[in-house]
Motif scaffolding. Structure first.
Motif, short mmCIF file in Angstrom:
data_model
loop_
_atom_site.label_atom_id
_atom_site.label_comp_id
_atom_site.label_asym_id
_atom_site.label_seq_id
_atom_site.Cartn_x
_atom_site.Cartn_y
_atom_site.Cartn_z
N PRO A 504 15.94 8.93 76.12
CA PRO A 504 16.20 8.09 74.94
C PRO A 504 17.24 7.00 75.16
N ASP A 505 18.15 7.18 76.11
CA ASP A 505 19.12 6.11 76.34
C ASP A 505 18.66 5.13 77.42
N ARG A 506 17.46 5.37 77.95
CA ARG A 506 16.90 4.42 78.91
C ARG A 506 15.72 3.68 78.29
N LEU A 507 14.64 4.37 77.99
CA LEU A 507 13.39 3.75 77.53
C LEU A 507 13.16 2.48 78.35
N ASP A 508 12.88 2.72 79.62
CA ASP A 508 12.92 1.67 80.63
C ASP A 508 11.70 1.87 81.54
N LEU A 509 10.79 0.93 81.57
CA LEU A 509 10.74 -0.36 80.90
C LEU A 509 10.76 -0.27 79.38
N CYS A 510 11.23 -1.34 78.74
CA CYS A 510 11.18 -1.40 77.29
C CYS A 510 9.87 -2.04 76.86
N LEU A 515 4.76 -5.12 77.86
CA LEU A 515 3.76 -6.13 77.47
C LEU A 515 3.60 -7.19 78.55
N SER A 516 4.73 -7.66 79.11
CA SER A 516 4.65 -8.67 80.17
C SER A 516 3.95 -8.11 81.40
N ALA A 517 4.39 -6.93 81.81
CA ALA A 517 3.86 -6.35 83.05
C ALA A 517 2.36 -6.09 82.94
N LYS A 518 1.96 -5.64 81.76
CA LYS A 518 0.54 -5.31 81.58
C LYS A 518 -0.35 -6.53 81.84
N ARG A 519 0.16 -7.70 81.49
CA ARG A 519 -0.63 -8.92 81.71
C ARG A 519 -0.92 -9.16 83.18
N TYR A 520 -0.08 -8.59 84.06
CA TYR A 520 -0.31 -8.75 85.50
C TYR A 520 -1.24 -7.67 86.05
N GLY A 521 -1.64 -6.76 85.18
CA GLY A 521 -2.51 -5.68 85.64
C GLY A 521 -1.75 -4.53 86.27
N VAL A 522 -0.47 -4.41 85.96
CA VAL A 522 0.35 -3.32 86.50
C VAL A 522 -0.09 -1.99 85.86
N LYS A 523 0.02 -0.90 86.61
CA LYS A 523 -0.18 0.44 86.07
C LYS A 523 1.19 1.06 85.81
N PHE A 524 1.21 2.05 84.92
CA PHE A 524 2.47 2.63 84.47
C PHE A 524 2.45 4.15 84.61
N ALA A 525 3.65 4.73 84.70
CA ALA A 525 3.79 6.19 84.66
C ALA A 525 4.80 6.50 83.56
N ILE A 526 4.38 7.27 82.57
CA ILE A 526 5.30 7.67 81.50
C ILE A 526 5.92 9.00 81.91
N ASP A 527 7.21 8.96 82.25
CA ASP A 527 7.88 10.14 82.81
C ASP A 527 9.13 10.49 82.02
N GLY A 542 8.82 8.25 75.38
CA GLY A 542 8.19 7.39 76.38
C GLY A 542 6.82 6.92 75.91
N VAL A 543 6.09 7.86 75.32
CA VAL A 543 4.75 7.51 74.80
C VAL A 543 4.88 6.49 73.67
N GLY A 544 5.86 6.69 72.79
CA GLY A 544 6.08 5.73 71.70
C GLY A 544 6.39 4.34 72.24
N THR A 545 7.23 4.28 73.27
CA THR A 545 7.57 3.00 73.87
C THR A 545 6.35 2.37 74.53
N ALA A 546 5.57 3.19 75.21
CA ALA A 546 4.34 2.69 75.84
C ALA A 546 3.38 2.14 74.79
N GLN A 547 3.30 2.84 73.66
CA GLN A 547 2.44 2.34 72.58
C GLN A 547 2.93 1.00 72.07
N ARG A 548 4.24 0.87 71.95
CA ARG A 548 4.81 -0.41 71.51
C ARG A 548 4.51 -1.51 72.52
N GLY A 549 4.24 -1.11 73.77
CA GLY A 549 3.84 -2.07 74.80
C GLY A 549 2.32 -2.19 74.91
N TRP A 550 1.61 -1.65 73.91
CA TRP A 550 0.15 -1.78 73.82
C TRP A 550 -0.59 -1.09 74.95
#
Length: 575
Positions: A504-510, A515-527, A542-550
DNA sequence: GCCGTTTTCGGCCCGACTGTTTTCAGTCG
């Protein structure tokens, strides 16, 4: 989770801080810190334990166990009270400023009688620190910068702290008779990274019992406003809670309205106005006749605006209305989609629980696979060695598939050095199933150097995930500076995932970086980066933050079946 | 204060960096 554990953790941590500030035995302070962490991460409620049970917790001996039982028996610990009486609470507040530790805090208090952050800022501006030994121009600058960072977060609190309080209140109000529906709304429902105040909504015919229930809660310290439709209180932790009670047939409109965001609501109200309608917290009405058109559920309200139901985590006016109109809302990743955690620790390094316990707790969460990624040698304090990690690998292999058939991946969290190199040579890295690589030092390289550093880490054929990519700590440390567009492009090209770290004190990436990274086709790991069995549950943030990043399921590698994940982890290496 | 014993005291996460000093204290990870 067991709230008493957190209370004791906070109390012991406070005592440790006070010992350090009063220049007491540093090793004793560390003992209290260690016990605080152990109790905070202990999986069952410590208020049910006696001295003997408490002493079974590693790091808790006779003295601390007795203090804990004293706390649950009397609500206080005399030794802590005694120390508190000598050191004002504001002095302890000083050490929350980055770069300001216990020694400097005590000097400030003893020599200048400074006992609050405001007083410290004033003293610096009045140049009163100039004559203090150990304080110079740069120190003043660092302190002011630290204060500014903290003020940026303002009075907002971390997501998990707000969530714990909100869930307690919702549970309590739901038990109150006459309650038809009860939920938290606002920025908490949207899973914003920090929360200003908690909004709770109740659907009921009569409001009075709920207002009374809220003001009567043990966590209520102060009643700010007390009315028929809205009651506001401040909790013992200083958090404001607003309760609104709406008639049951206004539930959907109320929930929609109080969930926000403001920008999103302005858009939905504008759409309503264009159609000759009026949208308020009580419902959707015909503007002329005042006739109620929809209000019972959020779905109904959105539907009458010709919109699909929009997940709260998207409601920021960042394109969700347009996407909804076109029928192009993403199918957001959910907590249930996550098949495993890919970044976790054990007590081999700085985790609290032994391997077996972490594995058992992960299996209980229903994971199909799970990665153990303890720290690598270059984080010196962790004392990792080749022999230790290889011995762990043996045990991981033995436990593989033994708990609910959950598969285990043996990994590590590498340290990315200023040149972009990592701890071990390639042939040693080859032995890991997965490598997370993170920045843990040298946060102040130039943008160019930092970019090169991250790019080189991504280009390492064994680095699969960049852990907490910006290394920001909310309210404490700004993220590192890099050309993120370049980093994202390289991640996409090399098959290196970026982490959405759920602490909770990181949520990193935010959310915005995602949203920016996704435009480049990056894949993510929610850990979770869990250091205890308890914090495995932080995944939701982490899932909530990922959702906010679409993010959708397909964007997130740890929703994939193991076979597909393993292919990804091989990167461009051909085998 | 905790731990683990070679059971009753000695070791405890170690090194780097920063800013202040003039040889090192304080903070951080």
């Amino acid at each position: 989770m067991a709230r008493p554990n957190e209370e004791v953790e906070a109390l012991l941590q406070e005592y440790a801080d006070l010992i350090a500030i009063t220049r007491g035995d540093a090793i004793k302070a560390r003992a209290y810190e260690k016990a605080a962490r152990a109790i905070g991460g202990y999986p069952s409620d410590v208020s049910h334990l006696d001295v003997k049970g408490l002493r079974d917790i590693p790091g808790v001996g006779k003295s601390i166990a007795e203090k804990v039982t004293e706390y649950f028996r009397t609500g206080r610990v005399s030794a802590v009270e005694e120390t508190r009486s000598r050191i004002p609470a504001g002095v302890r507040e000083l050490i929350t400023i980055p770069t300001l530790g216990p020694k400097k805090a005590m000097t400030l208090y003893q020599d200048l009688h400074i006992s609050s952050i405001d007083e410290l800022a004033d003293a610096i501006h009045a140049e009163k620190l100039r004559d203090l030994r150990g304080f110079g121009e740069k120190t003043e600058e660092n302190i002011l910068h630290g204060i500014a960072l903290m003020q940026q977060a303002g009075d907002r609190i971390l997501l998990n702290v707000a969530m714990d309080t909100a869930e307690d209140i919702v549970a309590e109000l739901s038990r109150t008779s006459g309650c038809e529906r009860c939920a938290y709304a606002g920025s908490l429902r949207r899973m914003k990274e920090t929360i200003g105040d908690i909004d709770v909504l109740v659907a009921a015919d009569r409001s009075a019992p709920f207002m009374a229930a809220l003001t009567g809660l043990p966590l209520t310290a102060e009643v700010i406003a007390h009315g028929g439709k809205k009651t506001s209180i401040r909790t013992t932790k200083g958090l404001q809670v607003d309760l609104r009670v709406v008639p049951p047939d206004s539930w959907g409109a109320g929930l929609q309205y109080f969930s926000g965001s403001k920008a999103h609501n302005i858009r939905t109200r504008t759409i309503a106005v264009r159609r000759g309608l009026k949208l308020s917290e009580y419902g959707l009405f015909d503007a002329e006749s005042g006739q109620q058109i929809a209000s019972r559920s959020e779905e109904e309200v959105y539907a009458r605006l010709d919109l699909p139901w929009i997940p709260p985590t998207l409601r920021e006016d960042r394109g969700e209305i347009e996407a909804g109109i076109k029928g192009e809302l993403p199918a957001l990743v959910t907590e249930r989609d996550i098949r495993g955690d890919l970044h976790t620790h054990t007590d081999l390094t700085d985790g609290l629980a032994p391997l077996e316990e972490m594995v058992r707790a992960a299996a209980a969460r229903g994971y199909a696979y799970y990665a153990i990624t303890d720290h690598a040698p270059n984080l010196y304090m962790q004392q990792m060695t080749d022999a230790k990690i290889l011995a762990q690998r043996e045990r991981v292999r033995e436990l593989d598939g033994k708990h609910r058939r959950m598969r285990l991946l043996h990994g590590t969290e590498l340290n990315i050095d200023p040149d972009g190199e990592v701890d071990w040579p390639q042939d040693f890295l080859e032995g890991f199933d997965i490598c997370v690589a993170s920045v843990h030092s040298h946060f102040n390289l130039s943008r160019k150097e930092m970019t090169r550093r991250l790019v080189r880490a991504c280009e390492n054929p064994h680095v699969n995930v960049i852990g907490h990519p910006t290394t920001r700590l909310i309210g404490k440390r700004q993220g590192i500076d890099a050309d993120w567009d370049e980093v994202f492009a390289v991640c996409a090209r090399t098959g290196t995932a970026l982490e959405v770290n759920a602490q909770p004190d990181r949520l990193d990436l935010c959310d915005e970086d995602i949203l920016s990274a996704k435009r480049y086709g990056v894949k993510f790991a929610i850990d979770t980066d869990a250091h205890s069995t308890v914090t495995l549950a932080h995944l939701r943030y982490g899932v909530g933050t990922a959702q906010r990043g679409w993010l959708t399921k397909d964007d997130v590698i740890n929703t994939w079946p193991l076979q597909r994940l393993r292919r990804f982890l091989r990167k461009e290496r051909t085998t």
